[in-house]
Design an enzyme around this catalytic site. Structure first.
Site, PDB file in Angstrom:
ATOM      1  N   PRO A 123      -1.352  -1.747   1.732  1.00  0.00           N
ATOM      2  CA  PRO A 123      -1.027  -0.933   2.910  1.00  0.00           C
ATOM      3  C   PRO A 123      -1.067   0.586   2.724  1.00  0.00           C
ATOM      4  O   PRO A 123      -0.058   1.276   2.845  1.00  0.00           O
ATOM      5  CB  PRO A 123       0.383  -1.409   3.261  1.00  0.00           C
ATOM      6  N   CYS A 124      -2.261   1.121   2.498  1.00  0.00           N
ATOM      7  CA  CYS A 124      -2.397   2.573   2.364  1.00  0.00           C
ATOM      8  C   CYS A 124      -2.107   3.276   3.694  1.00  0.00           C
ATOM      9  O   CYS A 124      -1.854   4.474   3.711  1.00  0.00           O
ATOM     10  CB  CYS A 124      -3.769   2.940   1.814  1.00  0.00           C
ATOM     11  N   HIS A 125      -2.099   2.527   4.799  1.00  0.00           N
ATOM     12  CA  HIS A 125      -1.764   3.132   6.096  1.00  0.00           C
ATOM     13  C   HIS A 125      -0.305   3.597   6.137  1.00  0.00           C
ATOM     14  O   HIS A 125       0.052   4.392   6.997  1.00  0.00           O
ATOM     15  CB  HIS A 125      -2.047   2.152   7.254  1.00  0.00           C
TER      16      HIS A 125
END
Length: 152
Positions: A123-125
């Site tokens: 989850p780089c978001h």
């Protein structure tokens, strides 16, 4: 051998790539799909597609999938740290740098984020600018905002 399968989602068509029974890539377009990948829905891809669709419809908050992103040792460390950010929370690049014991590596964290081959599952978001602004996302800021809103 690499396998790829495409899933229709509420944020568009998403391709998931699997090799040796582990997810290696998530693609937001058909462009960039590995040329040597066979279009075939394996058991791993089917489960990844199900979990992805459940997540995108608000039925799932975490993923339980075998992930095998290819990257440098530093990138691997960053991507592991990203997976520890709880759903519904965000961290700044500096926060992530501190969490891996390299408090001055915020820029390098941004570069590793940029190279994340398995968006959403890693989850780089959930990584935002120090001032709270949404910055940089391979799938675009609209998708990043959508994912963050979904997790609230």
């Amino acid at each position: 051998m690499k396998n790829i399968f495409f899933y229709q989602t509420n944020i568009g068509e998403i391709g998931i790539v699997e090799s040796n029974n582990a997810i290696t890539n998530l693609l937001m377009t058909r462009e960039g799909a590995p040329q040597d990948a066979v279009v075939k829905e394996t058991a791993v891809l089917k489960e990844a597609g199900k979990q992805l669709l459940d997540y995108l419809t608000g039925k799932r908050k975490t993923f339980k999938l075998p992930l095998a992103p290819e990257g440098t040792a530093f990138q691997q460390t960053v991507w592991k740290a990203l997976q520890e950010i709880p759903c519904g929370e965000t961290r700044s690049y500096k926060d992530v740098a501190r969490s891996i014991g390299q408090p001055k590596a915020a820029r390098a964290i941004g570069m590793a984020n940029n190279k994340n081959p398995i968006l959403i599952f890693i989850p780089c978001h959930r990584v935002i600018g120090a001032n709270g602004d949404l910055v940089g996302y391979a799938a675009g800021l609209k998708v990043k905002e959508h994912l963050l809103n979904l997790e609230q």
